[in-house]
Design a protein around this motif. Structure first.
Motif, PDB file in Angstrom:
ATOM      1  N   TYR A 144      42.520  47.644 111.923  1.00 13.10           N
ATOM      2  CA  TYR A 144      41.623  46.674 111.568  1.00 13.10           C
ATOM      3  C   TYR A 144      40.273  47.688 111.582  1.00 13.10           C
ATOM      4  O   TYR A 144      39.195  47.675 110.673  1.00 13.10           O
ATOM      5  CB  TYR A 144      41.129  45.500 112.440  1.00 13.10           C
ATOM      6  N   CYS A 145      40.281  48.538 112.488  1.00 12.34           N
ATOM      7  CA  CYS A 145      39.059  49.396 112.362  1.00 12.34           C
ATOM      8  C   CYS A 145      39.239  50.541 111.201  1.00 12.34           C
ATOM      9  O   CYS A 145      37.863  50.579 110.775  1.00 12.34           O
ATOM     10  CB  CYS A 145      39.055  50.297 113.832  1.00 12.34           C
ATOM     11  N   PHE A 146      40.524  50.729 110.728  1.00  2.00           N
ATOM     12  CA  PHE A 146      40.525  51.627 109.742  1.00  2.00           C
ATOM     13  C   PHE A 146      40.011  50.879 108.561  1.00  2.00           C
ATOM     14  O   PHE A 146      39.329  51.637 107.599  1.00  2.00           O
ATOM     15  CB  PHE A 146      41.947  52.051 109.677  1.00  2.00           C
ATOM     16  N   MET A 147      40.385  49.579 108.397  1.00  5.67           N
ATOM     17  CA  MET A 147      40.207  48.852 106.908  1.00  5.67           C
ATOM     18  C   MET A 147      38.585  48.754 107.086  1.00  5.67           C
ATOM     19  O   MET A 147      37.995  48.602 105.774  1.00  5.67           O
ATOM     20  CB  MET A 147      40.928  47.503 107.156  1.00  5.67           C
ATOM     21  N   ARG A 148      38.031  48.562 108.191  1.00  2.00           N
ATOM     22  CA  ARG A 148      36.588  48.111 108.178  1.00  2.00           C
ATOM     23  C   ARG A 148      35.909  49.516 107.843  1.00  2.00           C
ATOM     24  O   ARG A 148      34.932  49.277 107.091  1.00  2.00           O
ATOM     25  CB  ARG A 148      36.109  47.695 109.599  1.00  2.00           C
ATOM     26  N   VAL A 149      36.278  50.596 108.179  1.00  2.00           N
ATOM     27  CA  VAL A 149      35.594  51.866 107.653  1.00  2.00           C
ATOM     28  C   VAL A 149      35.940  51.994 106.283  1.00  2.00           C
ATOM     29  O   VAL A 149      35.107  52.640 105.730  1.00  2.00           O
ATOM     30  CB  VAL A 149      36.229  52.966 108.624  1.00  2.00           C
ATOM     31  N   MET A 150      37.077  51.797 105.792  1.00  2.00           N
ATOM     32  CA  MET A 150      37.377  52.113 104.510  1.00  2.00           C
ATOM     33  C   MET A 150      36.664  51.147 103.614  1.00  2.00           C
ATOM     34  O   MET A 150      36.055  51.539 102.462  1.00  2.00           O
ATOM     35  CB  MET A 150      38.851  51.744 104.256  1.00  2.00           C
ATOM     36  N   ARG A 151      36.293  50.081 104.147  1.00  2.00           N
ATOM     37  CA  ARG A 151      35.300  48.881 103.306  1.00  2.00           C
ATOM     38  C   ARG A 151      34.103  49.527 103.290  1.00  2.00           C
ATOM     39  O   ARG A 151      33.490  49.576 102.090  1.00  2.00           O
ATOM     40  CB  ARG A 151      35.411  47.751 103.975  1.00  2.00           C
ATOM     41  N   ASN A 152      33.601  50.066 104.393  1.00  2.00           N
ATOM     42  CA  ASN A 152      32.178  50.766 104.381  1.00  2.00           C
ATOM     43  C   ASN A 152      32.194  51.880 103.244  1.00  2.00           C
ATOM     44  O   ASN A 152      31.030  52.142 102.721  1.00  2.00           O
ATOM     45  CB  ASN A 152      31.772  50.991 105.873  1.00  2.00           C
ATOM     46  N   ILE A 153      33.078  52.796 103.263  1.00  2.00           N
ATOM     47  CA  ILE A 153      33.261  53.885 102.461  1.00  2.00           C
ATOM     48  C   ILE A 153      33.228  53.443 100.854  1.00  2.00           C
ATOM     49  O   ILE A 153      32.464  54.040 100.171  1.00  2.00           O
ATOM     50  CB  ILE A 153      34.489  54.937 102.853  1.00  2.00           C
ATOM     51  N   ILE A 154      34.032  52.584 100.445  1.00  2.00           N
ATOM     52  CA  ILE A 154      34.207  52.153  99.420  1.00  2.00           C
ATOM     53  C   ILE A 154      33.136  51.520  98.742  1.00  2.00           C
ATOM     54  O   ILE A 154      32.662  51.858  97.514  1.00  2.00           O
ATOM     55  CB  ILE A 154      35.483  51.232  99.241  1.00  2.00           C
ATOM     56  N   PHE A 155      32.545  50.829  99.455  1.00  2.00           N
ATOM     57  CA  PHE A 155      31.177  50.254  98.974  1.00  2.00           C
ATOM     58  C   PHE A 155      30.087  51.049  99.306  1.00  2.00           C
ATOM     59  O   PHE A 155      28.755  50.448  99.435  1.00  2.00           O
ATOM     60  CB  PHE A 155      31.161  48.969  99.475  1.00  2.00           C
ATOM     61  N   SER A 156      29.989  52.226  99.511  1.00  2.00           N
ATOM     62  CA  SER A 156      28.777  52.994  99.477  1.00  2.00           C
ATOM     63  C   SER A 156      28.054  53.114  98.329  1.00  2.00           C
ATOM     64  O   SER A 156      28.881  53.144  97.416  1.00  2.00           O
ATOM     65  CB  SER A 156      29.199  54.348  99.897  1.00  2.00           C
ATOM     66  N   PRO A 157      26.792  52.960  98.373  1.00  2.00           N
ATOM     67  CA  PRO A 157      25.743  53.108  99.696  1.00  2.00           C
ATOM     68  C   PRO A 157      25.507  51.732 100.028  1.00  2.00           C
ATOM     69  O   PRO A 157      24.366  51.510 100.795  1.00  2.00           O
ATOM     70  CB  PRO A 157      24.744  53.995  98.881  1.00  2.00           C
ATOM     71  N   PHE A 158      25.938  50.492  99.818  1.00  2.00           N
ATOM     72  CA  PHE A 158      25.493  49.192 100.273  1.00  2.00           C
ATOM     73  C   PHE A 158      25.694  49.187 101.729  1.00  2.00           C
ATOM     74  O   PHE A 158      25.305  48.238 102.312  1.00  2.00           O
ATOM     75  CB  PHE A 158      26.510  48.311  99.380  1.00  2.00           C
ATOM     76  N   TYR A 159      26.618  50.034 102.307  1.00  2.00           N
ATOM     77  CA  TYR A 159      26.770  49.712 103.919  1.00  2.00           C
ATOM     78  C   TYR A 159      25.962  51.082 104.579  1.00  2.00           C
ATOM     79  O   TYR A 159      26.323  52.081 103.953  1.00  2.00           O
ATOM     80  CB  TYR A 159      28.305  49.777 104.176  1.00  2.00           C
ATOM     81  N   LYS A 160      25.218  50.889 105.483  1.00  2.00           N
ATOM     82  CA  LYS A 160      24.573  51.709 106.263  1.00  2.00           C
ATOM     83  C   LYS A 160      25.749  52.635 107.078  1.00  2.00           C
ATOM     84  O   LYS A 160      26.548  52.226 107.336  1.00  2.00           O
ATOM     85  CB  LYS A 160      23.575  51.176 107.310  1.00  2.00           C
ATOM     86  N   VAL A 161      25.369  53.687 107.055  1.00  2.00           N
ATOM     87  CA  VAL A 161      26.326  54.771 107.917  1.00  2.00           C
ATOM     88  C   VAL A 161      25.885  54.773 109.214  1.00  2.00           C
ATOM     89  O   VAL A 161      24.865  55.450 109.812  1.00  2.00           O
ATOM     90  CB  VAL A 161      26.121  56.236 107.152  1.00  2.00           C
TER      91      VAL A 161
END
Length: 580
Positions: free
Chosen positions: A329-346
């Protein structure tokens, strides 16, 4: 209720310093120990008394303090009469988010306040007694304020997040560590031995059937290459991550803290080795079964790799608490943040760290594209694999996929540039990925039009991108070439004692960065030899990334190079006991 401001580490240190002025040596330690042992342990709310005599002052950079202030302000807004229902809904969402952050910070604050008597250490070393004596005499041990601080933290969590149920609160504040056994080590050896045996069997059967010869089945070669390469590259990357975990633990680099991983659910190096070995064992077993079915004349033998992909996807998204669910789940959450860059804060280092790993897995993404096209288009029934290799749509999509990891990483840099006060380092870092995209575009053009002009353009653009990347690797990511450093061409602080390792690593990184030169060489090879060369180059890039990971986190641990939760832990003078 008085206002409380909680942080990560400064709260415990502030409490210890505050009580240091009235420390009274051994008497204070005995009084503190007696007070700790006499604490109520009943599960009823009435047995827990909350004191309000302390105020925890945390610096403005503390996430806990900021989250708590937002929580208080939003609650006050919701209590006002005549609030807009739509605005109230938005505020409730923000309150829930703030409560989630506070719930996560409070257990960490309590861990900083645990008494020294609870620390489990080895009693077989002479340094243990010396360290214990110094702890007993220290103001931290003789002061009662740390005990009071622990009571206050438990009181706040009990009242607001556990419904005054002490048993529920203790599950979060003092979670039990997973029990270590030798089963993981046994399974790693079992899967590794099975993989080696199955691979030998597959190699013999494939050689007897003439699969990989020049006159062999071209369609089978195309299918096997893409499916096997995809899983092999994943397994290699996980194996190298396990090696990184082992080295970070051996050198006391606090990787779980920097990545913001929970120590109770974070992967260990043995877990990573188990995942790598099990993946390869499963894949080679599927290849052996597929070869037997083909020799038996089965109609849907090529559907087996598709079934393997389906099972792998099902395991990744499995909602049950099996197969390392927290890690998945952590992997999928991080991948979601990457794919929707830059809409998610780093927010965390894991976000951009994983994006950097993807830039080394472009061949894997290409294999995944072919595999998805092959099975979704139904060409596995007619063996029309050329549909997914020579069509214009496929080539355009492959062009886009090769750019996506660099694009995601560049967008992350731009987002941080805007949020961190127009930091030019982030803008320069984005330029590095733009130069890599430009060099890749020129190489694609050269493959389509192999003229001398485009060959010169490949050399110019690739050399420029390589110099840019090497500078960033050595200077920014690894922190080397520090001016006036006491370690020639390195930095002042090093974790590895043998400095020659750093120089060898720099040369190795330089050599692996030059793998693109293969694209301008006129090599005459068969289809199988060309596939083998491509797989070897992809594996070398993953090896370079795994090698890069250790020094990147070492620099973060020592210098806070990326401003992500760096901490210099002081190693205790105790031998670290291995339980697995």
């Amino acid at each position: 209720m008085s206002r409380w401001e909680l942080g990560d580490a400064a709260d415990a240190r502030g409490g210890g310093r505050g009580g240091g002025g009235r420390g009274d040596g051994g008497a204070g330690a005995q009084r503190r120990q007696a007070s700790w042992e006499s604490r109520p342990r009943s599960t009823t709310p009435t047995s827990f008394s909350c004191r309000r005599r302390l105020r925890i002052d945390i610096p403005a950079t503390s996430p806990g303090r900021a989250a708590l202030k937002v929580w208080e302000e939003l609650v006050n807004v919701l209590r006002k009469d005549g609030a807009d229902p739509a605005a109230a809904f938005v505020h409730r969402k923000k309150v829930q988010h703030a409560e989630k952050n506070i719930r996560r910070r409070l257990p960490r604050a309590l861990q900083r306040t645990r008494p020294p008597q609870e620390v489990q250490v080895s009693e077989q070393q002479r340094a243990t007694n010396l360290f214990s004596e110094k702890v007993k005499r220290s103001p931290f041990s003789s002061s009662d304020k740390v005990l009071q601080l622990a009571d206050e933290v438990e009181c706040i969590f009990l009242r607001h997040f556990a419904g005054n149920d002490r048993k529920v609160a203790m599950k979060y504040l003092k979670p039990q560590q997973p029990r270590n056994t030798h089963m993981i080590t046994f399974l790693v050896g079992l899967f590794t031995g099975t993989f080696v045996s199955l691979f030998i069997i597959y190699a013999i059967l494939a050689h007897v059937a003439g699969i990989f010869s020049s006159s062999g089945n071209t369609a089978y070669m195309e299918i096997v290459y893409h499916v096997f390469s995809m899983f092999a590259l994943i397994s290699l990357h996980i194996f190298l991550y396990g090696c990184n975990l082992f080295m970070w633990k051996s050198t006391r680099i606090n990787h779980n803290f920097i990545f913001d991983f929970s120590s109770s659910t974070a992967l260990t190096h043995r877990d990573a080795f188990l995942m790598s070995a099990s993946i390869m064992c499963t894949v080679v077993a599927a290849l052996v079964i597929n070869l037997f079915l083909r020799n038996a004349g089965a109609t849907y033998a090529n559907a087996l790799p598709g079934a393997l992909l389906l099972v792998s996807t099902g395991v990744l998204f499995c909602p049950f608490n099996i197969f390392y669910r927290s890690t998945r789940y952590c992997f999928m959450r991080v991948m979601r943040n990457i794919i929707f860059s830059p809409f998610y804060k780093v927010v965390l280092m894991a976000d951009f760290f994983m994006a950097d790993q993807l830039t080394s897995q472009i061949p894997l993404l290409r294999h995944l594209e072919f595999t998805a096209c092959f099975f979704m288009a139904g060409t596995f029934q007619t063996h029309a694999y050329s549909t997914c290799t020579s069509s214009a749509q496929y080539k355009n999509l492959a062009y886009v996929i090769s750019f996506l990891p660099y694009y995601w990483r560049a967008m992350q840099c731009l987002r941080r540039y805007l949020e961190e006060g127009r930091d030019l380092n982030q803008l320069a870092n984005a330029g590095k990925y733009v130069s890599a995209m430009l060099a890749a575009a020129v190489r694609f053009k050269y493959l389509a039009t192999p003229t001398p002009f485009w060959m010169y353009m490949v050399v110019i653009s690739s050399v420029g991108a390589t110099v840019y990347q090497l500078y960033w690797d050595f200077v920014k990511d690894w922190g080397f070439f520090t001016p006036k450093s006491k370690n020639f061409w390195l930095r002042d602080e090093l974790i590895l004692k043998n400095k020659s390792i750093y120089y060898v690593s720099m040369m190795l990184n330089l050599g692996l960065r030059l793998a693109w030169t293969q694209s301008v060489m006129k090599l005459h090879m068969t289809k199988a030899e060309s596939r083998l060369l491509d797989f070897s180059l992809a594996s070398l890039e993953i090896l370079r990334r795994g090698h890069w990971n250790f020094y990147r986190l070492e620099n973060e641990h020592l210098n806070n190079a990326g401003k992500f939760r760096a901490v210099k832990t002081v190693p205790l003078p105790f031998r670290e006991l291995e339980t697995d």
